[in-house]
Design an enzyme around this catalytic site. Structure first.
Site, PDB file in Angstrom:
ATOM      1  CE  LYS A  49      -2.891   1.963   3.634  1.00  0.00           C
ATOM      2  NZ  LYS A  49      -2.103   3.314   3.771  1.00  0.00           N
ATOM      3  CE  LYS A  96       4.942   1.096  -2.321  1.00  0.00           C
ATOM      4  NZ  LYS A  96       3.948   1.674  -1.453  1.00  0.00           N
ATOM      5  CE  LYS A 125       5.988   9.029  -2.328  1.00  0.00           C
ATOM      6  NZ  LYS A 125       5.279   7.948  -1.025  1.00  0.00           N
ATOM      7  CG  ASP A 183      -2.270   2.108  -3.155  1.00  0.00           C
ATOM      8  OD1 ASP A 183      -2.451   2.925  -1.904  1.00  0.00           O
ATOM      9  OD2 ASP A 183      -1.488   2.520  -3.834  1.00  0.00           O
TER      10      ASP A 183
END
Ligand code: ADP
Ligand code: MG
Length: 267
Positions: free
Chosen positions: A8, A13, A39, A126
């Site tokens: 998620k 991560k 990101k 996610d």
């Protein structure tokens, strides 16, 4: 070995990936970490800055692959780990899977894709569509990062379903769960009882890990000036050792959503 790290958004991560990459390098592996999250901050704590993404580089060269050199896209990170950021499709348009495909294609053209002992894909987990599963086409081993809460375990179960599906046509295995930012593991334990898979490690919330993101350093770099942080590095070295010693993993079978709701809400 090609490892995909899923979980998620915001679960840890990238933090975990960067530190595992260094731990694997410490064990003598030649490691490339590929950030596959739009990101594009996956490798930030390895390099200390936001490196240009593959998609930005491709766009600036009008998609002329022959004009791109390894140095344009592969950046040196701490501890000998090489770093790539795939980047993202334009917001609200395009597909993350396409971006990952282009990244792998370019790395193959640069003869870099087969040069590493370990390639670690840091993938957001996610968003449930075919694109998010694209790295599974290239990976042979997966780790899922989760905390002890419903949302992360729900995402983990969706990722499990994708792994089960891809494992029908690829030699893909799940290594197991890495619990992160939690000192409790009752829901994690409940989940793996219902959906058997190894729990590789459970890391508590550690203030210095949060600080490492702000400093743009991994724990392995921080330990240089703060030897008391050595115990945190040990967690990541332990994960690396498990990856290196038990790469066979499992093919998991997800549990139905309704069952998961009941299980985690104690109904
Ligand atoms: P993701 O890549 O899954 O979106 P990040 O790795 O960027 O998540 O982590 C999100 C935030 O949580 C970062 O600020 C990071 O420093 C922090 N973090 C991750 N793991 C831990 C931990 N075990 N203890 C404390 N903070 C953590
Ligand atoms: Mg991330």
């Amino acid at each position: 070995m090609k490892i995909a790290v899923y979980g998620k958004g915001g679960i840890g991560k990238s933090t975990t990936s960067c530190n595992i990459s260094i731990a694997l390098a410490r064990r003598g592996e030649k490691v490339l970490q590929i950030g596959c999250d739009p990101k594009h901050d996956s490798t930030f704590t390895l390099t200390g800055f936001l490196i240009p993404t593959i998609i930005d580089t491709l766009q600036s060269k009008d998609y002329h692959y022959e004009d791109i050199w390894s140095e344009d896209v592969i950046h040196k990170g701490y501890g000998g780990v090489d770093c790539v950021e795939a980047g993202g499709p334009p917001a609200g348009a395009g597909c993350g899977g396409y971006v990952v495909g282009e990244t792998v294609k370019l790395l193959k053209e640069l003869n870099a894709f087969y040069e590493y002992d370990i390639i670690l894909f840091d993938v957001l987990g996610d968003v449930v569509c075919g694109g998010f599963a694209a790295p599974l086409n290239y990976a042979d081993y997966c780790l899922i990062i989760t905390d002890n809460g419903f949302d992360a375990l729900f995402a983990a179960n969706r990722i499990t379903a994708s792994i089960r599906e891809k494992a029908r046509t690829h030699p893909l295995r799940l290594g197991g769960l890495v619990g992160n930012r939690t000192s409790q593991r009752d829901l994690i334990n409940k989940y793996v009882e219902a959906c058997p898979m190894p729990v590789i490690e459970v890391l508590p919330l550690i203030e210095d890990i949060r600080v490492s993101r702000i400093k743009g350093k991994t724990l392995f770099e921080m330990v240089g000036s703060e030897p008391s942080l050595n115990y945190v590095c040990e967690y990541y070295l332990d994960i690396a050792d498990q990856i290196l010693s038990q790469p066979e993993g499992i093919v998991p079978k997800e549990i139905p959503d309704r069952e998961l709701f009941n299980l985690l809400s104690d109904l």
